[in-house]
Design an enzyme around this catalytic site. Structure first.
Site, PDB file in Angstrom:
ATOM      1  N   HIS A  30      31.964  43.026  33.181  1.00  0.00           N
ATOM      2  CA  HIS A  30      32.389  43.265  34.560  1.00  0.00           C
ATOM      3  C   HIS A  30      31.298  44.060  35.267  1.00  0.00           C
ATOM      4  O   HIS A  30      30.773  45.039  34.726  1.00  0.00           O
ATOM      5  CB  HIS A  30      33.710  44.024  34.593  1.00  0.00           C
ATOM      6  CG  HIS A  30      34.257  44.202  35.976  1.00  0.00           C
ATOM      7  ND1 HIS A  30      34.383  43.154  36.860  1.00  0.00           N
ATOM      8  CD2 HIS A  30      34.696  45.301  36.639  1.00  0.00           C
ATOM      9  CE1 HIS A  30      34.878  43.601  37.997  1.00  0.00           C
ATOM     10  NE2 HIS A  30      35.073  44.900  37.883  1.00  0.00           N
ATOM     11  N   HIS A  42      33.224  47.139  43.477  1.00  0.00           N
ATOM     12  CA  HIS A  42      33.134  45.949  42.636  1.00  0.00           C
ATOM     13  C   HIS A  42      34.138  44.897  43.094  1.00  0.00           C
ATOM     14  O   HIS A  42      35.078  45.179  43.837  1.00  0.00           O
ATOM     15  CB  HIS A  42      33.348  46.297  41.155  1.00  0.00           C
ATOM     16  CG  HIS A  42      34.597  47.083  40.862  1.00  0.00           C
ATOM     17  ND1 HIS A  42      35.556  46.655  39.977  1.00  0.00           N
ATOM     18  CD2 HIS A  42      35.038  48.272  41.337  1.00  0.00           C
ATOM     19  CE1 HIS A  42      36.535  47.534  39.911  1.00  0.00           C
ATOM     20  NE2 HIS A  42      36.250  48.534  40.729  1.00  0.00           N
ATOM     21  N   CYS A 153      32.251  38.733  39.849  1.00  0.00           N
ATOM     22  CA  CYS A 153      31.774  40.101  40.038  1.00  0.00           C
ATOM     23  C   CYS A 153      30.261  40.208  39.900  1.00  0.00           C
ATOM     24  O   CYS A 153      29.620  41.027  40.574  1.00  0.00           O
ATOM     25  CB  CYS A 153      32.467  41.038  39.066  1.00  0.00           C
ATOM     26  SG  CYS A 153      32.260  40.599  37.313  1.00  0.00           S
TER      27      CYS A 153
END
Length: 241
Positions: A30, A42, A153
């Site tokens: 991530h 994010h 992401c």
């Protein structure tokens, strides 16, 4: 940065850094942009995203922050079901994982030597202030719908750092960790090289070669279907948040 790991300590962080943390036993990472004061912007695919959006894999691989309704973060609250561009504390972003720094402007040799996709790129990053401006602007206006292969992401963080986007509907993906696995699998299955050997070592060599080649040609730093677009123009084309 090391050849096998981009792991760093928290006290090494600087505003504008592209950071990431591995999820689900290193299956995927991530990514986000560190903005200072232990805060990260994010792009998440939380458990609350509506069924039917993204891909089938999106329903099983969540990239959202840590926390729950039973034990919400005292700083962020419960963000586990939120999708979109969000602001989280660093601990929630890491979700118990280690901290890693994404590398920009690496050489082709170092890029290929990296064992995993989604850790570096040949593309050169813009100054930190540009990354912070893009991240904060997208926090207010969104980055479109989350899709693990087309808009995830890592795409968000790379765009914040470079202003680059793959703008084609026929792309197999945009981010390093998505395109490397998809393109490698496709290349190995369809490549006539697999017929040249039946030994395990031979097949492993073919698979490794095709994997490295597919990662290199799909990197955003060398692709020809990439454009640089101002964040204000990008947001205006996305429509409502």
């Amino acid at each position: 940065m090391g050849l096998f790991s981009n792991k760093i300590d928290k006290d090494e962080l600087k505003p504008g850094d592209h950071i990431y943390s591995w999820r689900n036993a290193y299956i995927y990472a991530h990514h986000g942009i560190y903005i200072g004061d232990d805060k990260v912007i994010h792009f998440t695919r939380g458990g609350g995203q509506e069924v039917g959006t993204g891909t089938a894999i999106d329903r099983f691989l969540f990239s959202s922050s840590n926390g729950s309704a039973d034990q919400p973060c005292p700083v962020c609250g419960d963000q586990a079901t939120i999708s979109g561009v969000i602001l989280s504390c660093l601990d929630c972003f890491l979700a118990g994982g280690d901290l890693y720094l994404f590398e920009y402007g690496v050489t082709p040799t170092l890029f290929v030597a990296k064992a995993r996709g989604g850790t570096c790129t040949l593309a050169v990053s813009d100054p930190p202030d540009d990354a912070l401006h893009r991240a904060n602007h997208l926090l207010e206006n969104g980055f479109g719908g989350y899709d693990i292969f087309k808009n995830n992401c890592e795409d968000f963080a790379i765009y914040c750092k470079t202003g680059l986007l793959v703008m084609t509907s026929i792309s197999v993906g945009r981010s390093g960790q998505a395109t490397s696995f998809v393109a490698a699998a496709t290349a190995i299955v369809s490549s006539p090289l697999r017929f040249l050997t039946t030994s395990f070592m031979g097949l492993t060599a073919v698979a490794g070669t095709m994997y490295c080649i597919s990662r290199l040609v799909s990197d955003i730093g060398v692709r020809r279907d990439v454009i640089k677009i101002q964040v204000e123009s990008l947001v205006s084309g996305l429509g409502p948040k």
